[in-house]
Design an enzyme around this catalytic site. Structure first.
Site, mmCIF file in Angstrom:
data_model
loop_
_atom_site.group_PDB
_atom_site.id
_atom_site.type_symbol
_atom_site.label_atom_id
_atom_site.label_comp_id
_atom_site.label_asym_id
_atom_site.label_seq_id
_atom_site.Cartn_x
_atom_site.Cartn_y
_atom_site.Cartn_z
ATOM 1 N N ASN A 276 6.220 59.796 54.248
ATOM 2 C CA ASN A 276 7.091 59.554 55.406
ATOM 3 C C ASN A 276 7.121 60.719 56.398
ATOM 4 O O ASN A 276 7.595 60.564 57.525
ATOM 5 C CB ASN A 276 8.526 59.215 54.964
ATOM 6 C CG ASN A 276 8.678 57.805 54.437
ATOM 7 O OD1 ASN A 276 9.522 57.524 53.589
ATOM 8 N ND2 ASN A 276 7.855 56.878 54.918
ATOM 9 N N ASP B 128 12.342 48.446 52.151
ATOM 10 C CA ASP B 128 11.401 48.371 53.267
ATOM 11 C C ASP B 128 11.868 47.351 54.306
ATOM 12 O O ASP B 128 12.500 46.362 53.953
ATOM 13 C CB ASP B 128 10.006 47.998 52.719
ATOM 14 C CG ASP B 128 8.903 48.278 53.715
ATOM 15 O OD1 ASP B 128 9.171 48.913 54.751
ATOM 16 O OD2 ASP B 128 7.751 47.863 53.458
ATOM 17 N N SER C 27 9.560 59.034 51.259
ATOM 18 C CA SER C 27 8.346 59.290 50.475
ATOM 19 C C SER C 27 7.604 60.524 50.987
ATOM 20 O O SER C 27 7.866 60.998 52.108
ATOM 21 C CB SER C 27 7.410 58.076 50.543
ATOM 22 O OG SER C 27 6.739 58.060 51.792
ATOM 23 N N ARG D 77 2.978 45.946 47.767
ATOM 24 C CA ARG D 77 2.285 47.110 47.200
ATOM 25 C C ARG D 77 3.324 48.103 46.704
ATOM 26 O O ARG D 77 4.509 48.014 47.036
ATOM 27 C CB ARG D 77 1.341 47.752 48.221
ATOM 28 C CG ARG D 77 2.012 48.129 49.495
ATOM 29 C CD ARG D 77 1.051 48.763 50.494
ATOM 30 N NE ARG D 77 1.740 48.906 51.763
ATOM 31 C CZ ARG D 77 1.752 48.003 52.735
ATOM 32 N NH1 ARG D 77 1.055 46.900 52.608
ATOM 33 N NH2 ARG D 77 2.452 48.200 53.836
ATOM 34 N N LEU D 78 2.846 49.075 45.901
ATOM 35 C CA LEU D 78 3.783 50.025 45.286
ATOM 36 C C LEU D 78 3.943 51.309 46.096
ATOM 37 O O LEU D 78 4.885 52.074 45.862
ATOM 38 C CB LEU D 78 3.351 50.350 43.850
ATOM 39 C CG LEU D 78 3.601 49.220 42.849
ATOM 40 C CD1 LEU D 78 3.046 49.575 41.490
ATOM 41 C CD2 LEU D 78 5.098 48.905 42.732
ATOM 42 N N ARG E 16 14.712 51.501 66.275
ATOM 43 C CA ARG E 16 14.429 51.578 64.826
ATOM 44 C C ARG E 16 15.584 52.194 64.036
ATOM 45 O O ARG E 16 15.898 51.760 62.925
ATOM 46 C CB ARG E 16 13.184 52.440 64.575
ATOM 47 C CG ARG E 16 11.879 51.803 64.916
ATOM 48 C CD ARG E 16 10.732 52.752 64.582
ATOM 49 N NE ARG E 16 10.669 53.057 63.169
ATOM 50 C CZ ARG E 16 10.112 52.279 62.262
ATOM 51 N NH1 ARG E 16 9.575 51.132 62.618
ATOM 52 N NH2 ARG E 16 10.095 52.628 60.999
HETATM 53 C C1 FPP Z 1 11.723 51.573 55.207
HETATM 54 O O1 FPP Z 1 11.848 50.876 56.413
HETATM 55 C C2 FPP Z 1 12.794 52.486 55.035
HETATM 56 C C3 FPP Z 1 12.673 53.850 54.949
HETATM 57 C C4 FPP Z 1 11.406 54.570 55.046
HETATM 58 C C5 FPP Z 1 13.833 54.694 54.779
HETATM 59 C C6 FPP Z 1 14.883 54.179 53.854
HETATM 60 C C7 FPP Z 1 16.148 54.694 54.359
HETATM 61 C C8 FPP Z 1 17.322 54.058 54.343
HETATM 62 C C9 FPP Z 1 17.555 52.762 53.698
HETATM 63 C C10 FPP Z 1 18.491 54.680 55.010
HETATM 64 C C11 FPP Z 1 18.862 56.029 54.485
HETATM 65 C C12 FPP Z 1 19.133 55.998 53.027
HETATM 66 C C13 FPP Z 1 20.134 56.643 52.429
HETATM 67 C C14 FPP Z 1 20.225 56.611 50.964
HETATM 68 C C15 FPP Z 1 21.160 57.377 53.179
HETATM 69 P P1 FPP Z 1 10.752 51.100 57.524
HETATM 70 O O2 FPP Z 1 11.308 52.050 58.509
HETATM 71 O O3 FPP Z 1 9.455 51.493 56.904
HETATM 72 O O4 FPP Z 1 10.677 49.658 58.106
HETATM 73 P P2 FPP Z 1 9.387 48.958 58.748
HETATM 74 O O5 FPP Z 1 8.327 48.918 57.695
HETATM 75 O O6 FPP Z 1 9.907 47.605 59.115
HETATM 76 O O7 FPP Z 1 9.007 49.770 59.950
#
Ligand code: FPP
Length: 231
Positions: A65, A17, A62, A185-186, A30
């Site tokens: 998402n 996160d 998720s 949180r989970l 972003r």
């Molecule tokens: C959370 O940060 C991250 C995600 C929802 C996506 C995770 C994806 C990656 C690490 C990159 C792609 C992964 C692979 C395996 C190729 P957020 O966007 O929710 O951050 P924020 O809470 O600060 O807005």
């Protein structure tokens, strides 16, 4: 950092996160946070292997998402596709078995093809398991597992039958769940399997996560006393 192998967690699961906030802090879009997030994924797999962890689960997308902006979702899938292609050689060289949890049937077809192909190419390995949670939500997983159980002619031992119907069948429960970015949180992650997992929260934003950050989490885990409801 050197860590002794005593009490090393066998399975570490991470809620990655803070990509967006990392980018915001640097006045970047972003998506730049996600790009750097992929580098953190690479570093973390390398470090987890080095520390003797056997299973690493990463929460990449998720079931919730999908609520995000369509452009961001598209970008995340393009990053994922590139990652699955680029890492193929490295996974084979490092004997990493690639697995997924989550309902991948709902992902774009080209992503499904890449997933299938990487799973096939790494299916013979047992040294290290990289599990990506893709279109994963624990509630969705549990409902899908119940559906599978209900379809069986003979259920037998219900607990066994249910656990074998979860996406994590054959994967041990996570010993340690880490969440980055300071949120505590989970978020619908491994709710059944994480019943007795140790939880570790760090303020580090995911794109900054590295070997040092992982070693800190493992050190904290090693100092914990796990009782599983006993003494
Ligand atoms: C959370 O940060 C991250 C995600 C929802 C996506 C995770 C994806 C990656 C690490 C990159 C792609 C992964 C692979 C395996 C190729 P957020 O966007 O929710 O951050 P924020 O809470 O600060 O807005």
């Amino acid at each position: 950092m050197k860590l002794n192998s005593y009490k090393t967690p066998k399975h570490v699961a991470i809620i990655m996160d803070g990509n967006g906030r990392w980018a915001l802090k640097k006045s970047l879009p972003r998506i730049r946070g996600h790009i750097h997030g992929v580098q953190a994924v690479r570093r973390t797999i390398k470090a987890a292997k080095k520390f003797g962890i056997k299973y690493l689960t990463l929460y990449a997308f998720s079931t919730e998402n999908w609520k995000r902006d369509e452009k961001e979702i598209k970008f995340l899938f393009s990053l994922l596709k590139e990652y699955l292609r680029k890492e193929r050689e490295s996974f084979i060289k490092n004997r990493i078995k690639f697995l997924t949890i989550g309902n991948i049937q709902k992902l774009p077809q080209d992503i499904q093809n890449e997933i299938k192909s990487l799973k096939k190419a790494t299916s013979g390995f047992r040294d290290f398991f990289l599990i990506l949670a893709l279109n994963y939500g624990a509630r969705d997983e549990i409902i899908r597992a119940i559906r599978k159980v209900l379809k069986k002619k003979k259920i037998g031992d219900l607990k066994k039958s249910f656990e074998n119907s979860l996406d994590t069948a054959k994967i041990p429960d996570p010993d340690l769940i880490i969440r980055t970015s300071g949120e505590k949180r989970l978020s619908n992650f491994l709710l059944y399997q994480g019943a007795y997992s140790e939880l570790y929260f760090t303020k580090t934003l995911w794109p900054d996560f590295d070997e040092e950050a992982l070693s800190k989490a493992i050190l904290v885990y090693k100092r914990r006393k796990r009782r599983f409801g006993g003494y």
